[in-house]
Design a protein around this motif. Structure first.
Motif, PDB file in Angstrom:
ATOM      1  N   PHE A  26       0.825  -1.291   0.085  1.00 16.99           N
ATOM      2  CA  PHE A  26       0.126   0.050   0.021  1.00 16.99           C
ATOM      3  C   PHE A  26       0.841   1.130   0.015  1.00 16.99           C
ATOM      4  N   GLU A  27       1.808   1.259   0.764  1.00 13.92           N
ATOM      5  CA  GLU A  27       2.797   2.564   1.105  1.00 13.92           C
ATOM      6  C   GLU A  27       3.599   2.696  -0.277  1.00 13.92           C
ATOM      7  N   LYS A  28       4.079   1.815  -0.981  1.00 13.29           N
ATOM      8  CA  LYS A  28       5.039   2.026  -1.986  1.00 13.29           C
ATOM      9  C   LYS A  28       4.131   2.410  -3.168  1.00 13.29           C
ATOM     10  N   ALA A  29       2.695   2.294  -3.055  1.00  5.94           N
ATOM     11  CA  ALA A  29       1.785   2.590  -4.051  1.00  5.94           C
ATOM     12  C   ALA A  29       1.212   3.901  -3.872  1.00  5.94           C
ATOM     13  N   GLY A  30       1.836   4.634  -2.817  1.00  9.82           N
ATOM     14  CA  GLY A  30       1.500   5.990  -2.603  1.00  9.82           C
ATOM     15  C   GLY A  30      -0.077   5.910  -1.580  1.00  9.82           C
ATOM     16  N   LEU A  31      -0.370   4.813  -1.132  1.00 13.27           N
ATOM     17  CA  LEU A  31      -1.831   4.960  -0.434  1.00 13.27           C
ATOM     18  C   LEU A  31      -1.205   5.115   1.223  1.00 13.27           C
ATOM     19  N   LYS A  32      -1.980   5.918   1.757  1.00 17.94           N
ATOM     20  CA  LYS A  32      -1.577   6.318   3.238  1.00 17.94           C
ATOM     21  C   LYS A  32      -2.749   5.311   4.070  1.00 17.94           C
ATOM     22  N   ILE A  33      -2.237   4.750   5.257  1.00 18.18           N
ATOM     23  CA  ILE A  33      -3.040   4.322   6.137  1.00 18.18           C
ATOM     24  C   ILE A  33      -3.662   5.349   7.236  1.00 18.18           C
ATOM     25  N   VAL A  34      -4.792   5.615   7.165  1.00 18.01           N
ATOM     26  CA  VAL A  34      -5.273   6.816   7.731  1.00 18.01           C
ATOM     27  C   VAL A  34      -6.132   6.308   9.048  1.00 18.01           C
ATOM     28  N   ALA A  35      -6.519   4.868   9.077  1.00 22.50           N
ATOM     29  CA  ALA A  35      -7.048   4.632  10.176  1.00 22.50           C
ATOM     30  C   ALA A  35      -6.945   2.882  10.258  1.00 22.50           C
ATOM     31  N   ALA A  36      -6.973   2.064  11.307  1.00 18.68           N
ATOM     32  CA  ALA A  36      -6.570   0.845  11.228  1.00 18.68           C
ATOM     33  C   ALA A  36      -6.816   0.040  12.637  1.00 18.68           C
ATOM     34  N   LYS A  37      -7.731  -1.073  12.512  1.00 16.38           N
ATOM     35  CA  LYS A  37      -8.010  -1.778  13.915  1.00 16.38           C
ATOM     36  C   LYS A  37      -7.805  -3.271  13.502  1.00 16.38           C
ATOM     37  N   MET A  38      -7.488  -4.051  14.385  1.00 15.82           N
ATOM     38  CA  MET A  38      -7.588  -5.551  14.264  1.00 15.82           C
ATOM     39  C   MET A  38      -8.650  -6.012  14.978  1.00 15.82           C
ATOM     40  N   LEU A  39      -9.545  -6.926  14.366  1.00 13.77           N
ATOM     41  CA  LEU A  39     -10.983  -7.173  14.901  1.00 13.77           C
ATOM     42  C   LEU A  39     -11.136  -8.839  14.631  1.00 13.77           C
ATOM     43  N   HIS A  40     -11.518  -9.569  15.508  1.00 13.89           N
ATOM     44  CA  HIS A  40     -12.137 -10.864  15.347  1.00 13.89           C
ATOM     45  C   HIS A  40     -13.730 -10.437  15.123  1.00 13.89           C
TER      46      HIS A  40
END
Ligand code: CMP
Length: 141
Positions: A26-40
């Motif tokens: 994602f990062e190498k393609a220029g996409l920025k992670i602006v939110a993230a969470k791990m969930l089951h």
């Protein structure tokens, strides 16, 4: 134009311990992670997320798989983010995914296909809101 899209790293890819490798793409393609969470995901969460597929023959297997282990859910932001993420993922069926795509490199089958990504700006809006409140998203310019 700058867009947001919803990405899920599915239970198979989390189990393979390749969250970082996928984030790197994602990062190498220029996409920025602006939110993230791990969930089951609970069954209710998975059924609600995939509600548009509820009449399909694969729905029960899809929900079973998506609740089989933890997932990593993120919002990606960038120019043309919906299409850019879909290019990175490759075809839904990894057997048809172009070499070098996430699914070609990490996915096993059409069910255990490593990642989900919104398929249009409209579904991105719904899918981002399904998992994140606006106050959980951190625009980074
Ligand atoms: P995803 O992008 O998460 O959206 C729905 C999922 O259903 C899809 O990826 C696949 O993992 C799964 N699936 C299983 N069978 C099919 C099918 N025949 N067509 C489309 N999606 C399928």
């Amino acid at each position: 134009a700058t867009q947001r899209t919803l990405s899920i790293i599915k239970p198979d890819a989390v189990a393979k311990n390749v969250i970082g490798e996928i984030y790197s793409r994602f990062e190498k393609a220029g996409l920025k992670i602006v939110a993230a969470k791990m969930l089951h995901l609970s069954r209710e969460q998975a059924e609600g997320f995939y509600a548009e597929h509820k009449e399909r023959g694969f729905f029960a297997d899809l929900v079973g798989f998506m609740t089989s282990g933890p997932v990593m859910v993120q919002v990606l932001e960038g120019d043309d983010a919906v299409a850019r993420n879909r290019d990175l993922m490759g075809a839904t069926n990894p057997k048809e995914a172009a070499p070098g795509t996430i699914r070609a490199d990490f996915a096993q089958s059409i069910d255990a296909n490593a990642v989900h990504g919104s398929d249009s700006p409209e579904s991105a809006q719904r899918e981002v809101a399904y998992f994140f409140g606006e106050d959980e998203i951190c625009p980074r310019g």
